[in-house]
Design an enzyme around this catalytic site. Structure first.
Site, PDB file in Angstrom:
ATOM      1  N   LYS A 278       0.799  -0.843  -0.052  1.00  0.00           N
ATOM      2  CA  LYS A 278       0.216  -0.110  -0.085  1.00  0.00           C
ATOM      3  C   LYS A 278       1.025   1.095   0.021  1.00  0.00           C
ATOM      4  O   LYS A 278       1.921   1.245   0.578  1.00  0.00           O
ATOM      5  CB  LYS A 278      -1.089   0.048   1.151  1.00  0.00           C
ATOM      6  CG  LYS A 278      -2.149   0.917   1.216  1.00  0.00           C
ATOM      7  CD  LYS A 278      -3.089   0.244   0.317  1.00  0.00           C
ATOM      8  CE  LYS A 278      -4.420   0.809   0.548  1.00  0.00           C
ATOM      9  NZ  LYS A 278      -5.511  -0.003   0.060  1.00  0.00           N
TER      10      LYS A 278
ATOM     11  N   GLY B  52     -25.493   1.459   3.837  1.00  0.00           N
ATOM     12  CA  GLY B  52     -24.949   2.141   2.558  1.00  0.00           C
ATOM     13  C   GLY B  52     -25.470   1.364   1.296  1.00  0.00           C
ATOM     14  O   GLY B  52     -25.312   0.258   1.132  1.00  0.00           O
TER      15      GLY B  52
ATOM     16  N   VAL C 289     -21.777  -0.710  -4.310  1.00  0.00           N
ATOM     17  CA  VAL C 289     -21.922  -2.009  -3.726  1.00  0.00           C
ATOM     18  C   VAL C 289     -23.175  -2.434  -3.199  1.00  0.00           C
ATOM     19  O   VAL C 289     -23.877  -3.333  -3.773  1.00  0.00           O
ATOM     20  CB  VAL C 289     -20.610  -2.434  -2.814  1.00  0.00           C
ATOM     21  CG1 VAL C 289     -20.866  -3.949  -2.473  1.00  0.00           C
ATOM     22  CG2 VAL C 289     -19.239  -2.347  -3.414  1.00  0.00           C
TER      23      VAL C 289
END
Ligand code: NAD
Length: 347
Positions: free
Chosen positions: A79, A177, A181
């Site tokens: 990362k 949410g 997705v």
């Protein structure tokens, strides 16, 4: 000390990178290249301190190693975080080209892509300095449908483990949410006959899903504690905190959000309360798997097959957790580490 932290977390290499004229300061953390080049996004964020940025890079890169290993990808984990200073406006071209030069010097040990705060246009800038970058504009496509499909498979495996059947018809799912997705997951769950309770801090998004799928809208503050069979966090990380763990009424937690457990101990607390937690590191791997098309030339059918197989990995992790008497999160980490050891032993 920093070195003790590195040793404890098992990182291979961590680079502190700076190009002051470009306003560029970054940390590139390579956690593991055992399975292949370390793959992980580059995020651009303001941090309260350099230590906070370092901890983020270390934690996220290790998470990528586990996610990629559990997904069966022949890549390692890394990362990059670029520290956003207060200075505005950013000269993105200088910033990302400087980043590209550091990545190039790593000679392919680290491959990056988009993440929080970065865009396909930024990846194009990195590309001017190195080919070790993915997620360019027009490449690959949106991973969200694959992530949603993988989360559905994770929910089905959780249901099989918990209730002895994948059947979701008549089950109630509390979905936090309704974004890229969550919205797609809602549609898949509806198709399978599940009853949906949905929440979003953007009320239009929740209302849209409600209108399309006949879902019931719940206030965002109440979604984690409503009466439901399954809680699917698809918004933010860290939602499983002391309060949520105590108030949760669902029997299964499985969703797309990264790092759902605020701290590892919350995984144990969920298990102690008898709640089955499907680790996000397994459940949300659909997006990473869809990257196999660009990385390894996988066909759509191959990506589909591997995303469907998230079901088998979840079952394996849950069975391991039950037989070893540990939380599913710890079982997932052990399974990932076993895959790394196997690969290392094979040379
Ligand atoms: P998104 O931004 O499209 O959707 C997130 C939604 O959550 C938004 O509609 C937002 O308004 C809502 N939200 C934010 N805070 C909320 C809160 N407190 N309560 C209720 N709703 C809230 O993001 P996404 O791409 O759908 O990703 C969702 C999560 O899954 C993120 O945590 C992301 O890191 C993770 N994830 C996504 C992918 C992918 O392929 N997109 C892959 C792996 C993991």
């Amino acid at each position: 000390s920093v070195f003790d932290t590195l040793a404890a977390m098992g990182h291979e290499q961590v680079l502190l990178c700076a190009d002051e004229p470009a306003g560029y300061r970054a940390i590139i953390a390579i956690h593991s290249t055992t399975l292949g080049p370390a793959l992980g996004g580059t995020r651009l964020l303001g941090y309260a301190s350099d230590e906070e940025a370092l901890v983020d890079a270390l934690r996220l890169s290790r998470g990528m190693t586990y996610k990629n290993a559990l997904a069966g990808m022949h890549v390692g984990g890394g990362k990059a975080v670029i520290l956003r200073s207060g200075a505005e406006p950013l000269d993105r071209e200088r910033l990302f080209r400087a980043h590209g030069r550091f990545i190039e010097r790593l000679g392919g040990r680290f491959i990056t892509g988009e993440d929080v705060g970065t865009t396909p246009a930024d990846m194009e800038l990195i590309r001017r300095e190195t080919r070790h970058v993915k997620g360019l504009a027009g490449e690959g496509g949106d991973p969200s449908p694959w992530t949603a499909r993988g989360v559905l498979r994770a929910i089905q495996a959780g249901a099989r483990h918990r209730w002895g059947s994948d059947e979701l018809a008549g089950r109630t799912v509390a979905l936090q949410g309704c974004g890229s997705v969550g919205g797609r997951l809602a549609a898949e769950l509806h198709r399978l006959g599940a009853r949906l309770l949905v929440a979003d801090v953007d009320p239009d998004r929740a209302r849209h899903v409600a209108a399309e799928l006949g879902a019931t809208v719940v206030p965002p503050g109440a979604i984690a504690s409503v009466q439901a069979d399954i809680f699917a966090p698809c918004a933010l990380g860290g939602v499983l905190d002391d309060r949520a763990v105590q108030e949760l009424r669902a029997e299964i937690v499985a969703g797309a959000a990264n790092n759902q457990l605020l701290e590892p101990r919350h995984g144990d607390a969920l298990a102690a309360r008898g709640v089955l937690y499907v680790p996000d590191v397994v459940a949300n791997a659909g997006g990473v798997l869809s990257g196999g098309a660009d990385l390894f030339g996988w066909t759509r059918a191959e990506v589909h097959r591997r995303v469907q197989a998230i079901y088998d990995t979840v079952l394996r992790v849950l069975e391991m957790a039950a037989s070893e008497g540990v939380s599913p999160q710890l079982a997932a980490e052990r399974l990932a580490e076993a895959r790394l050891r196997e690969r290392a032993a094979a040379g």
